[in-house]
Design a protein around this motif. Sequence first.
Motif, PDB file in Angstrom:
ATOM      1  N   SER A   1      -3.619   0.681  16.661  1.00 25.18           N
ATOM      2  CA  SER A   1      -2.170   1.051  16.343  1.00 25.18           C
ATOM      3  C   SER A   1      -1.241  -0.168  16.205  1.00 25.18           C
ATOM      4  N   PRO A   2      -0.261  -0.341  15.594  1.00 24.51           N
ATOM      5  CA  PRO A   2       0.182  -1.440  15.471  1.00 24.51           C
ATOM      6  C   PRO A   2       0.838  -2.219  16.454  1.00 24.51           C
ATOM      7  N   ASP A   3       0.463  -2.150  17.736  1.00 21.62           N
ATOM      8  CA  ASP A   3       0.924  -2.772  18.832  1.00 21.62           C
ATOM      9  C   ASP A   3       0.772  -4.293  18.846  1.00 21.62           C
ATOM     10  N   GLN A   4       1.579  -5.240  19.144  1.00 21.33           N
ATOM     11  CA  GLN A   4       1.434  -6.659  18.778  1.00 21.33           C
ATOM     12  C   GLN A   4       0.488  -7.066  19.656  1.00 21.33           C
ATOM     13  N   GLU A   5       0.345  -6.539  21.100  1.00 22.58           N
ATOM     14  CA  GLU A   5      -0.398  -7.012  21.929  1.00 22.58           C
ATOM     15  C   GLU A   5      -1.737  -6.649  22.452  1.00 22.58           C
ATOM     16  N   THR A   6      -1.815  -5.186  22.439  1.00 18.29           N
ATOM     17  CA  THR A   6      -3.063  -4.376  22.760  1.00 18.29           C
ATOM     18  C   THR A   6      -3.590  -3.918  21.256  1.00 18.29           C
TER      19      THR A   6
ATOM     20  N   GLY B   1       0.889  -0.952   0.043  1.00 20.39           N
ATOM     21  CA  GLY B   1      -0.230   0.187  -0.180  1.00 20.39           C
ATOM     22  C   GLY B   1       0.932   1.279   0.001  1.00 20.39           C
ATOM     23  N   ASP B   2       0.419   2.200  -0.552  1.00 18.22           N
ATOM     24  CA  ASP B   2       1.009   3.520  -0.692  1.00 18.22           C
ATOM     25  C   ASP B   2       0.668   4.394   0.677  1.00 18.22           C
ATOM     26  N   VAL B   3       1.585   4.590   1.562  1.00 15.69           N
ATOM     27  CA  VAL B   3       1.559   5.145   2.791  1.00 15.69           C
ATOM     28  C   VAL B   3       0.775   6.509   2.668  1.00 15.69           C
ATOM     29  N   GLU B   4       1.458   7.414   1.808  1.00 10.83           N
ATOM     30  CA  GLU B   4       0.949   8.806   1.612  1.00 10.83           C
ATOM     31  C   GLU B   4      -0.485   8.641   1.182  1.00 10.83           C
ATOM     32  N   ARG B   5      -0.711   7.903   0.244  1.00  7.94           N
ATOM     33  CA  ARG B   5      -2.458   7.698  -0.261  1.00  7.94           C
ATOM     34  C   ARG B   5      -3.163   7.528   0.996  1.00  7.94           C
ATOM     35  N   GLY B   6      -2.740   6.753   1.829  1.00  4.15           N
ATOM     36  CA  GLY B   6      -3.306   6.054   2.956  1.00  4.15           C
ATOM     37  C   GLY B   6      -3.522   7.233   4.118  1.00  4.15           C
ATOM     38  N   ARG B   7      -2.687   8.132   4.110  1.00  5.37           N
ATOM     39  CA  ARG B   7      -2.595   9.127   5.152  1.00  5.37           C
ATOM     40  C   ARG B   7      -3.545  10.163   4.681  1.00  5.37           C
ATOM     41  N   TYR B   8      -3.827  10.275   3.354  1.00  3.72           N
ATOM     42  CA  TYR B   8      -4.603  11.567   2.805  1.00  3.72           C
ATOM     43  C   TYR B   8      -6.229  10.826   3.149  1.00  3.72           C
ATOM     44  N   LEU B   9      -6.526   9.637   2.780  1.00  2.00           N
ATOM     45  CA  LEU B   9      -7.770   9.118   2.730  1.00  2.00           C
ATOM     46  C   LEU B   9      -8.162   9.035   4.330  1.00  2.00           C
TER      47      LEU B   9
ATOM     48  N   TRP C   1      -2.479  -8.609  13.561  1.00  2.00           N
ATOM     49  CA  TRP C   1      -3.573  -8.918  12.451  1.00  2.00           C
ATOM     50  C   TRP C   1      -2.916  -9.154  11.078  1.00  2.00           C
ATOM     51  N   THR C   2      -3.278 -10.101  10.292  1.00  2.00           N
ATOM     52  CA  THR C   2      -2.989 -10.135   8.869  1.00  2.00           C
ATOM     53  C   THR C   2      -3.708  -9.057   8.164  1.00  2.00           C
ATOM     54  N   ASP C   3      -3.128  -8.440   6.841  1.00  2.00           N
ATOM     55  CA  ASP C   3      -3.940  -7.616   6.090  1.00  2.00           C
ATOM     56  C   ASP C   3      -5.224  -8.183   5.659  1.00  2.00           C
ATOM     57  N   GLU C   4      -5.285  -9.501   5.657  1.00  2.00           N
ATOM     58  CA  GLU C   4      -6.608  -9.946   5.390  1.00  2.00           C
ATOM     59  C   GLU C   4      -7.674  -9.781   6.481  1.00  2.00           C
ATOM     60  N   GLU C   5      -7.202  -9.780   7.802  1.00  2.00           N
ATOM     61  CA  GLU C   5      -8.136  -9.475   8.964  1.00  2.00           C
ATOM     62  C   GLU C   5      -8.511  -8.033   9.055  1.00  2.00           C
ATOM     63  N   LEU C   6      -7.414  -6.983   8.666  1.00  2.00           N
ATOM     64  CA  LEU C   6      -7.802  -5.734   8.818  1.00  2.00           C
ATOM     65  C   LEU C   6      -8.868  -5.607   7.722  1.00  2.00           C
ATOM     66  N   ARG C   7      -8.669  -6.087   6.378  1.00  2.00           N
ATOM     67  CA  ARG C   7      -9.574  -5.723   5.341  1.00  2.00           C
ATOM     68  C   ARG C   7     -11.038  -6.242   5.824  1.00  2.00           C
ATOM     69  N   ASP C   8     -11.134  -7.371   6.588  1.00  2.00           N
ATOM     70  CA  ASP C   8     -12.533  -7.949   7.141  1.00  2.00           C
ATOM     71  C   ASP C   8     -13.362  -6.657   8.041  1.00  2.00           C
ATOM     72  N   ALA C   9     -12.175  -6.387   9.060  1.00  2.00           N
ATOM     73  CA  ALA C   9     -12.715  -5.680   9.887  1.00  2.00           C
ATOM     74  C   ALA C   9     -13.079  -4.127   9.348  1.00  2.00           C
ATOM     75  N   ILE C  10     -12.343  -3.487   8.323  1.00  2.00           N
ATOM     76  CA  ILE C  10     -12.453  -2.308   7.878  1.00  2.00           C
ATOM     77  C   ILE C  10     -13.755  -2.463   6.774  1.00  2.00           C
ATOM     78  N   VAL C  11     -13.819  -3.011   5.877  1.00  2.00           N
ATOM     79  CA  VAL C  11     -14.852  -3.225   4.900  1.00  2.00           C
ATOM     80  C   VAL C  11     -16.193  -4.068   5.128  1.00  2.00           C
TER      81      VAL C  11
ATOM     82  N   ALA D   1      -1.675   0.045   5.080  1.00  2.00           N
ATOM     83  CA  ALA D   1      -0.087   0.508   4.965  1.00  2.00           C
ATOM     84  C   ALA D   1       0.339   1.660   5.864  1.00  2.00           C
ATOM     85  N   PHE D   2      -0.995   2.651   5.886  1.00  2.00           N
ATOM     86  CA  PHE D   2      -0.854   3.855   6.760  1.00  2.00           C
ATOM     87  C   PHE D   2      -0.818   3.436   8.245  1.00  2.00           C
ATOM     88  N   LEU D   3      -1.979   2.441   8.578  1.00  2.00           N
ATOM     89  CA  LEU D   3      -1.903   2.182  10.087  1.00  2.00           C
ATOM     90  C   LEU D   3      -0.655   1.256  10.384  1.00  2.00           C
ATOM     91  N   ARG D   4      -0.318   0.678   9.501  1.00  2.00           N
ATOM     92  CA  ARG D   4       1.113  -0.126   9.907  1.00  2.00           C
ATOM     93  C   ARG D   4       2.251   0.843  10.080  1.00  2.00           C
TER      94      ARG D   4
END
Length: 290
Positions: A82-87, A29-37, A92-102, A133-136
């Motif tokens: 945030s990308p904290d591993q524990e909390t 993912g393009d981090v700057e595009r992600g930041r804009y969105l 999460w995998t990209d797939e898990e994040l996609r499931d949550a977001i959309v 990518a921006f979240l990460r």
Amino acid sequence: MSVNRLPPYLAIPVALLAFWPVGARADAGDVERGRYLVEALTACDNCHTPRGADRYDYSKRFAGGAQTFSDKTYVVRGPNISPDQETGVGAWTDEELRDAIVDGVGRAGRLAPVMPSDSYKALTARDLNAIIAFLRSAAPVGAPLQAPQQRSGEWAPHPMPGAAAAFGEAWLADKDVRGLYVASLARCMSCHSEEIDGAPEYRNGLGAGGKIFRNAAGAVVASNITSHATNGVGAWSDEELKRAITQGLARGGSSLRPPMSTLSKAHFSKMSSEDLDALIAWMRRIPPKE
Ligand code: HEC
Ligand code: HEC
């Protein structure tokens, strides 16, 4: 097998791979595009970042929101993304994040509809990857999920007509489609449409307003933003509309109240002129409602 025992014809590509820039991965993912969105349109911070006196506390970006959202079927808060591993969601995998977001599905099942996945379904594959990518790219912040967190409902999806599935990247070159895309990601119509039983009524009430928001400013009613000449914004100039959206000012110049003013100042003020023009052109075609 260690690399130095590979036959010479394999050793070269392996050596090249070691220097392959990460950004060249097909799905990176393009981090700057992600930041804009995130900053201009989807406003994830609004529910996932704690607030200081009058602005977000970016030192704890995405560590969890301050507000508690409750309804008959849930009491929830925006968790740590945030990308904290524990909390956070670092593990999460990209797939898990996609499931949550959309799709509005988290690791423990369906998320309460406060998480506005319905508005994000339109995200192109490229833009969804850019948001991830921006979240990460954010700093990991350790912060456990704050109670209360209860869900006991089944929630039907209510995406805006025409925005119920991922858009193709090339479609955004069309101004009308881009306007619809921006309106969906910025959740304009999920706040500004009539509601029946707590769900937006897009068929007959698109943009008609009426939904009530209770906050420090009192009970604030979402305005009619259809093209109706007197009840809506049909008679407003483009400049007046832009000012309302990006500065949170009413037609007469007085300040609009939260949540509109908050979103305008923190987020919609960052909208590109291309997106803003497309959004306004799209709004002008919302059928008038009394
Ligand atoms: C209007 C508030 C709101 C906005 C805006 C919002 N979220 Fe959420 N989000 C929530 C709430 C509340 C939950 C938890 C729902 C629940 O527990 O059932 C949630 C859950 C999530 C989860 C699941 C996390 C977990 O630990 O289960 C992810 C991931 C997420 N949101 C990402 C995002 C991203 C990325 C954006 C912006 C593109 C965003 N959210 C915008 C309110 C929001
Ligand atoms: C979280 C809910 C929410 C979202 C999202 C939202 N609005 Fe609003 N908006 C409101 C509320 C509530 C008001 C009324 C504020 C007041 O009366 O002070 C308002 C006011 C307005 C006004 C002023 C209308 C008038 O008659 O004064 C315009 C124009 C507007 N919004 C357009 C938009 C657009 C375009 C978007 C998307 C980019 C959007 N809003 C997103 C809740 C929202």
